[in-house]
Design a protein around this motif. Structure first.
Motif, PDB file in Angstrom:
ATOM      1  N   GLY A 151       4.343  -1.733  13.763  1.00  0.00           N
ATOM      2  CA  GLY A 151       4.450  -1.995  15.191  1.00  0.00           C
ATOM      3  C   GLY A 151       5.840  -1.781  15.730  1.00  0.00           C
ATOM      4  O   GLY A 151       6.828  -2.079  15.061  1.00  0.00           O
TER       5      GLY A 151
ATOM      6  N   SER B  80       5.282   2.908   6.223  1.00  0.00           N
ATOM      7  CA  SER B  80       4.150   2.237   6.870  1.00  0.00           C
ATOM      8  C   SER B  80       4.523   2.004   8.332  1.00  0.00           C
ATOM      9  O   SER B  80       5.666   2.224   8.731  1.00  0.00           O
ATOM     10  N   THR B  81       3.541   1.587   9.115  1.00  0.00           N
ATOM     11  CA  THR B  81       3.805   1.250  10.516  1.00  0.00           C
ATOM     12  C   THR B  81       3.478  -0.219  10.716  1.00  0.00           C
ATOM     13  O   THR B  81       2.376  -0.668  10.395  1.00  0.00           O
TER      14      THR B  81
ATOM     15  N   ASP C 209      -6.294  -0.311   4.406  1.00  0.00           N
ATOM     16  CA  ASP C 209      -6.928  -1.567   4.833  1.00  0.00           C
ATOM     17  C   ASP C 209      -8.439  -1.394   5.008  1.00  0.00           C
ATOM     18  O   ASP C 209      -9.209  -2.286   4.682  1.00  0.00           O
TER      19      ASP C 209
ATOM     20  N   TYR D 250      -5.173  -0.906  14.992  1.00  0.00           N
ATOM     21  CA  TYR D 250      -4.089  -0.411  15.848  1.00  0.00           C
ATOM     22  C   TYR D 250      -4.368   1.028  16.296  1.00  0.00           C
ATOM     23  O   TYR D 250      -3.588   1.946  16.019  1.00  0.00           O
TER      24      TYR D 250
ATOM     25  N   GLY E 272      -1.140   3.220   7.655  1.00  0.00           N
ATOM     26  CA  GLY E 272      -1.419   2.592   8.934  1.00  0.00           C
ATOM     27  C   GLY E 272      -2.860   2.143   8.977  1.00  0.00           C
ATOM     28  O   GLY E 272      -3.579   2.222   7.983  1.00  0.00           O
ATOM     29  N   ASP E 273      -3.268   1.667  10.139  1.00  0.00           N
ATOM     30  CA  ASP E 273      -4.620   1.129  10.289  1.00  0.00           C
ATOM     31  C   ASP E 273      -5.161   1.517  11.659  1.00  0.00           C
ATOM     32  O   ASP E 273      -4.773   0.927  12.675  1.00  0.00           O
TER      33      ASP E 273
ATOM     34  N   SER F  40       0.811  -1.217   0.000  1.00  0.00           N
ATOM     35  CA  SER F  40       0.000   0.000   0.000  1.00  0.00           C
ATOM     36  C   SER F  40       0.849   1.274   0.000  1.00  0.00           C
ATOM     37  O   SER F  40       0.464   2.287  -0.580  1.00  0.00           O
ATOM     38  N   THR F  41       1.999   1.231   0.657  1.00  0.00           N
ATOM     39  CA  THR F  41       2.852   2.427   0.692  1.00  0.00           C
ATOM     40  C   THR F  41       3.303   2.780  -0.721  1.00  0.00           C
ATOM     41  O   THR F  41       3.274   3.950  -1.118  1.00  0.00           O
TER      42      THR F  41
ATOM     43  N   HIS G  80      -1.648   3.028  18.158  1.00  0.00           N
ATOM     44  CA  HIS G  80      -0.341   3.232  17.508  1.00  0.00           C
ATOM     45  C   HIS G  80      -0.517   3.647  16.052  1.00  0.00           C
ATOM     46  O   HIS G  80       0.272   3.257  15.188  1.00  0.00           O
ATOM     47  N   PHE G  81      -1.561   4.413  15.816  1.00  0.00           N
ATOM     48  CA  PHE G  81      -1.888   4.748  14.425  1.00  0.00           C
ATOM     49  C   PHE G  81      -0.754   5.552  13.781  1.00  0.00           C
ATOM     50  O   PHE G  81      -0.338   6.586  14.305  1.00  0.00           O
ATOM     51  N   VAL G  82      -0.279   5.059  12.653  1.00  0.00           N
ATOM     52  CA  VAL G  82       0.824   5.662  11.872  1.00  0.00           C
ATOM     53  C   VAL G  82       1.995   6.146  12.739  1.00  0.00           C
ATOM     54  O   VAL G  82       2.592   7.197  12.486  1.00  0.00           O
TER      55      VAL G  82
HETATM   56  C1  LIG Z   1       2.075  -7.054  11.881  1.00  0.00           C
HETATM   57  C2  LIG Z   1       1.439  -5.725  11.584  1.00  0.00           C
HETATM   58  C3  LIG Z   1       1.542  -4.712  12.508  1.00  0.00           C
HETATM   59  C4  LIG Z   1       0.956  -3.452  12.249  1.00  0.00           C
HETATM   60  N1  LIG Z   1       1.075  -2.451  13.182  1.00  0.00           N
HETATM   61  C5  LIG Z   1       0.490  -1.251  12.938  1.00  0.00           C
HETATM   62  C6  LIG Z   1       0.581  -0.211  13.897  1.00  0.00           C
HETATM   63  O1  LIG Z   1       1.185  -0.345  14.968  1.00  0.00           O
HETATM   64  N2  LIG Z   1      -0.010   0.987  13.580  1.00  0.00           N
HETATM   65  C7  LIG Z   1      -0.678   1.197  12.410  1.00  0.00           C
HETATM   66  O2  LIG Z   1      -1.187   2.296  12.206  1.00  0.00           O
HETATM   67  N3  LIG Z   1      -0.776   0.203  11.484  1.00  0.00           N
HETATM   68  C8  LIG Z   1      -0.216  -0.993  11.713  1.00  0.00           C
HETATM   69  N4  LIG Z   1      -0.312  -1.990  10.775  1.00  0.00           N
HETATM   70  C9  LIG Z   1      -1.040  -1.732   9.503  1.00  0.00           C
HETATM   71  C10 LIG Z   1      -0.091  -1.400   8.366  1.00  0.00           C
HETATM   72  O3  LIG Z   1       0.623  -0.209   8.599  1.00  0.00           O
HETATM   73  C11 LIG Z   1      -0.912  -1.212   7.083  1.00  0.00           C
HETATM   74  O4  LIG Z   1      -1.492  -2.453   6.731  1.00  0.00           O
HETATM   75  C12 LIG Z   1      -0.110  -0.649   5.903  1.00  0.00           C
HETATM   76  O5  LIG Z   1      -0.988  -0.312   4.872  1.00  0.00           O
HETATM   77  C13 LIG Z   1       0.956  -1.623   5.398  1.00  0.00           C
HETATM   78  O6  LIG Z   1       1.671  -1.005   4.364  1.00  0.00           O
HETATM   79  P1  LIG Z   1       2.374  -1.852   3.190  1.00  0.00           P
HETATM   80  O7  LIG Z   1       1.240  -2.564   2.443  1.00  0.00           O
HETATM   81  O8  LIG Z   1       3.087  -0.868   2.334  1.00  0.00           O
HETATM   82  O9  LIG Z   1       3.296  -2.825   3.879  1.00  0.00           O
HETATM   83  C14 LIG Z   1       0.260  -3.237  11.025  1.00  0.00           C
HETATM   84  C15 LIG Z   1       0.167  -4.285  10.081  1.00  0.00           C
HETATM   85  C16 LIG Z   1       0.736  -5.504  10.362  1.00  0.00           C
HETATM   86  C17 LIG Z   1       0.615  -6.609   9.341  1.00  0.00           C
END
Ligand SMILES: Cc1cc2nc3c(=O)[nH]c(=O)nc-3n(C[C@H](O)[C@H](O)[C@H](O)COP(=O)(O)O)c2cc1C
Length: 173
Positions: A58, A55-56, A151, A99, A94-95, A14-15, A102-104
């Protein structure tokens, strides 16, 4: 407007999708796009306007000795950037549903390093459009950059990016 450098990571998700959307809205002729993996501080030197996307996944993953997320690898380079004369804008995937505490966060972790270097950061976003409990990216009651949730809020991404791109265009050199 001077040429913009968009640096993002990780790749393939997604990033990357949002980084490409931002480039499209800025116009490909105005913005280069590069993965943060393999980037060195010196690679940022040819740009006065820089967008950083992360992205975040965790805090435990960010700090883990086992995992090597792209931004984890780049993080030491943040200390080596020549910040003078550069304008930065940040976006973070982020999501807030899964989460909400801990958003973003990673956008905040990167943003706080930039602020500690007295870097000029534009593109702060109101928190009103997002439901969450806490975020490292909240600075002075605003997000330091643009939060995107692909997401659950994917139907809002285009409009959020469009609005943000219009704002940063006005604030870039
Ligand atoms: C194991 C895991 C941990 C995550 N932790 C967080 C978090 O702490 N905060 C948040 O905002 N999103 C969290 N996310 C959501 C991701 O940031 C989100 O799905 C993002 O779109 C992933 O980007 P990417 O597809 O470029 O990897 C987490 C996702 C996963 C799978």
């Amino acid at each position: 407007m001077k040429k913009i450098g968009i640096f993002y990571g990780p790749t393939g998700g997604s990033t990357e999708k949002v980084a490409k959307l931002i480039q499209k809205k800025l116009g490909a002729e105005n913005a280069d796009i590069k993965p943060i993996i393999g980037t060195k501080a010196i690679d940022l030197d040819k740009y006065e306007n820089i967008i950083l996307g992360c992205s975040t996944i965790g805090g435990e993953t960010w700090n883990s000795a086992h995992a090597k997320p792209d931004w984890d690898i780049f993080k030491p380079e943040l200390d080596k950037i020549n910040y003078s004369g550069k304008t930065f804008a940040l976006f973070g995937l982020g999501d807030n549903i899964s989460y909400p505490r801990h958003f973003v966060d990673n956008m905040g972790i990167v943003g706080k390093v930039l602020l500690s270097k007295k870097a000029k950061v534009v593109g702060q976003t109101s928190k009103d459009d997002y439901e969450f409990i806490d975020s490292e990216a909240l600075i002075d009651n605003k997000f330091i950059g643009l939060p995107i949730n692909e997401d659950f809020d994917f139907d809002k991404t285009d409009e959020r990016v469009e609005k943000w791109v219009q704002t940063i265009k006005q604030n870039f050199n």
